[in-house]
Design an enzyme around this catalytic site. Sequence first.
Site: not given
Length: 276
Positions: A149-150
């Site tokens: 995600c990041f």
Amino acid sequence: MVKKWQVLTTEALEPAMNMAIDEALIAFVGRGEIAPTLRFYSWEPRGLSVGHFQRATRDIDRKRIEELGIPIVRRMTGGRAVLHADELTYSVVIQEATEGLPRTVIESYRLLTEGIRKGYHHLGIPVEFSVPMTEEEKEELRKPKSAVCFDAASYYELAVGKRKVAGSAQVRHQGVVLQHGSVPLSVDEGELFDCFLYEDETMRQRMKSRFAGKAVALNELAGREVSFEEVRDAFTRGFEDALQLEFVPLEFNERQWQEIEQLAEKYRSDEWNWKR
């Protein structure tokens, strides 16, 4: 006019219970049992959440996360995988028809994330919204290179410079909006990248080095260790400021806890978590 919402801080809970509570809040708000709610929580043990449509069987190294003792849980929301360890997680649950809530996903996401942005400012950290501008950034959103995600900021994510500081996702279900997000206090990059499958070790190292310049945890930004309680209080103030809110505490009754426990069984099941 100041609006009254409810606020809830739950103790550190297993991944399945955390996702069960978020789903239950949708039902409680949708039935009018409770007001719009802001929730803060943490994870014990740490857990790996995957997006609703993510192919966990392709992306996640199941053998390795079992060796590490990291449970997996599939979220109701979309997006990519998040390792929840040393962090504060928030969720906002509100009826879609609420006056002043934009009807589009992107604009409602921006409005609800404004509380988090102002919360960072209360901590003395000047985060701002990230909007992909270049064709390369837009293409990365359409076809992400990583399951993490990041690894990249999307529309109206929060960032310092080009480095993402929080990852959030939204879903609409039964006339209710759920937005939840992860705010890392620190990140163990070695453990994070152990959770995923790669073509080879070279690719793993390439993704890891790429990630280092694209995400940053709160402790690094603050230059000190920031506690869960300090972040929670700052974000509560941020939502009060951003949305002109007044908060009253929320406590579940016995029947609501029973509903949550029933939902948790789904989130503990391989059928749900590994269905893709």
